[in-house]
Design a protein around this motif. Structure first.
Motif, short mmCIF file in Angstrom:
data_model
loop_
_atom_site.label_atom_id
_atom_site.label_comp_id
_atom_site.label_asym_id
_atom_site.label_seq_id
_atom_site.Cartn_x
_atom_site.Cartn_y
_atom_site.Cartn_z
N ALA A 43 0.79 -1.32 0.08
CA ALA A 43 0.02 0.30 0.20
C ALA A 43 1.00 0.70 0.42
O ALA A 43 0.51 2.52 -0.48
CB ALA A 43 -0.84 -0.64 0.70
N GLY A 44 1.91 1.32 0.24
CA GLY A 44 3.35 2.22 0.40
C GLY A 44 3.01 2.67 -0.89
O GLY A 44 3.54 3.82 -1.42
N ILE A 45 2.95 1.71 -2.13
CA ILE A 45 3.32 2.25 -3.60
C ILE A 45 2.71 3.82 -3.62
O ILE A 45 2.85 4.77 -4.15
CB ILE A 45 4.01 1.63 -4.45
CG1 ILE A 45 4.64 0.42 -4.04
CG2 ILE A 45 3.27 1.26 -5.89
CD1 ILE A 45 4.03 -1.09 -5.14
N LEU A 46 1.25 3.30 -3.40
CA LEU A 46 -0.11 4.86 -3.60
C LEU A 46 0.14 5.48 -2.70
O LEU A 46 -0.15 6.90 -2.64
CB LEU A 46 -1.39 3.48 -3.43
CG LEU A 46 -1.40 2.37 -4.45
CD1 LEU A 46 -2.69 1.78 -5.03
CD2 LEU A 46 -1.24 3.43 -5.75
N MET A 47 0.00 5.44 -0.84
CA MET A 47 -0.37 6.12 -0.13
C MET A 47 0.86 7.40 0.47
O MET A 47 1.04 7.90 0.37
CB MET A 47 -0.43 4.96 1.30
CG MET A 47 -1.54 4.69 1.08
SD MET A 47 -2.91 5.47 0.54
CE MET A 47 -3.31 5.81 2.11
N SER A 48 2.31 6.47 0.19
CA SER A 48 4.12 7.04 0.17
C SER A 48 4.58 6.69 -0.69
O SER A 48 5.60 5.55 -0.18
CB SER A 48 4.00 7.11 1.73
OG SER A 48 4.16 5.86 1.99
N PRO A 49 4.44 7.01 -2.19
CA PRO A 49 5.99 6.43 -2.73
C PRO A 49 7.34 6.84 -2.90
O PRO A 49 7.63 6.25 -3.13
CB PRO A 49 5.06 7.26 -4.42
CG PRO A 49 4.09 8.22 -4.48
CD PRO A 49 3.76 8.17 -2.88
N LEU A 50 7.35 8.54 -2.49
CA LEU A 50 8.84 8.57 -1.93
C LEU A 50 8.90 8.03 -0.91
O LEU A 50 10.21 7.11 -0.86
CB LEU A 50 8.20 9.62 -1.51
CG LEU A 50 10.01 11.02 -1.73
CD1 LEU A 50 10.64 10.40 -2.70
CD2 LEU A 50 9.88 12.39 -0.83
N GLN A 51 8.83 7.63 0.10
CA GLN A 51 9.01 6.86 0.98
C GLN A 51 9.04 4.94 0.23
O GLN A 51 10.46 4.77 0.50
CB GLN A 51 8.00 6.58 1.64
CG GLN A 51 9.12 5.55 3.45
CD GLN A 51 8.10 6.11 4.72
OE1 GLN A 51 6.98 6.55 4.85
NE2 GLN A 51 8.43 5.38 5.81
N TYR A 52 8.70 4.75 -0.41
CA TYR A 52 8.31 3.47 -0.93
C TYR A 52 10.41 3.86 -1.69
O TYR A 52 11.25 2.73 -1.95
CB TYR A 52 7.53 3.38 -2.01
CG TYR A 52 7.81 1.52 -1.70
CD1 TYR A 52 6.90 1.02 -1.47
CD2 TYR A 52 8.00 1.46 -3.76
CE1 TYR A 52 6.75 -0.57 -1.17
CE2 TYR A 52 7.72 -0.31 -3.29
CZ TYR A 52 7.38 -1.03 -2.67
OH TYR A 52 6.68 -2.01 -2.89
N LEU A 53 10.11 4.55 -2.50
CA LEU A 53 11.37 4.54 -3.32
C LEU A 53 12.44 5.41 -1.99
O LEU A 53 13.74 4.40 -2.74
CB LEU A 53 11.18 6.12 -4.40
CG LEU A 53 13.06 6.80 -4.61
CD1 LEU A 53 13.43 5.75 -6.12
CD2 LEU A 53 12.03 7.76 -5.29
N LEU A 54 12.75 5.57 -1.18
CA LEU A 54 13.52 5.82 -0.36
C LEU A 54 14.12 4.44 -0.02
O LEU A 54 15.53 3.70 0.71
CB LEU A 54 13.78 6.77 0.04
CG LEU A 54 13.00 8.34 0.06
CD1 LEU A 54 13.20 9.49 1.45
CD2 LEU A 54 14.64 8.25 -0.53
#
Length: 137
Positions: A43-54
Motif C-alpha cells: 500500500a506504500g506504493i500508493l500512499m507514500s511513493p517517495l518513502q517506497y522509493l527511499l
C-alpha cells in the motif's frame, strides 16, 4: 618485495581497520533488511511513493556497503561479489578511500534518519552516521 608491501598498504587504506569494516558491514546488512521490510508494505506504493522509493535506495545502498566491506575470504570464494566490488571501485572511485566511504555512510544514515523518528530505521540511521564519522575521523 617492495611492490607486495605497497599493495598491502594500498589494500589497508582502501579497507580501513578490520573491526570498523565489520561494523560497517553489519550496518549495511541492517539497511538491506529494513529496506526489504519497507517493500512488504505494498500500500506504500500508493500512499507514500517517495518513502517506497527511499526504501529501494536504502536496500541498494546497504548492498553496496556489504559488498565494499565484505571480508577478503568471502570475495575469493564468490566471483560475483568480487566482480561487484571491482565494478564499484571502478565507477565510484570515492568509495575506494576510507573517507569517501565515511561520507557515503553519513549520507546513507541521514536518509534513514529522515524516514522515521524513534524507530529501528532511525536507530540504523544513527548507527550509520556514527560509522561515517568513525571512517572520516
Amino acid at each position: 618485495t617492495t611492490m607486495d608491501m605497497a599493495g598491502k598498504v594500498k589494500d589497508y587504506i582502501q579497507r580501513g581497520p578490520e573491526g570498523v569494516g565489520w561494523l560497517c558491514f553489519v550496518g549495511g546488512a541492517a539497511s538491506v533488511f529494513l529496506g526489504l521490510l519497507g517493500f512488504l508494505d505494498i500500500a506504500g506504493i500508493l500512499m507514500s511513493p517517495l518513502q517506497y522509493l527511499l526504501n529501494a535506495y536504502q536496500t541498494c545502498f546497504g548492498l553496496v556497503v556489504c559488498v565494499l566491506e565484505a571480508p577478503p575470504e568471502w570475495l575469493g570464494s564468490n566471483p560475483k561479489m568480487e566482480k561487484a566490488q571491482h565494478f564499484i571501485h571502478e565507477f565510484a572511485k570515492f568509495l575506494t578511500t576510507f573517507g569517501g566511504r565515511g561520507l557515503f555512510y553519513l549520507f546513507q544514515g541521514s536518509i534513514d534518519l529522515s524516514l522515521d523518528t524513534y524507530s529501528l530505521t532511525f536507530l540504523v540511521g544513527c548507527y550509520m552516521c556514527c560509522m561515517g564519522g568513525v571512517c572520516i575521523g
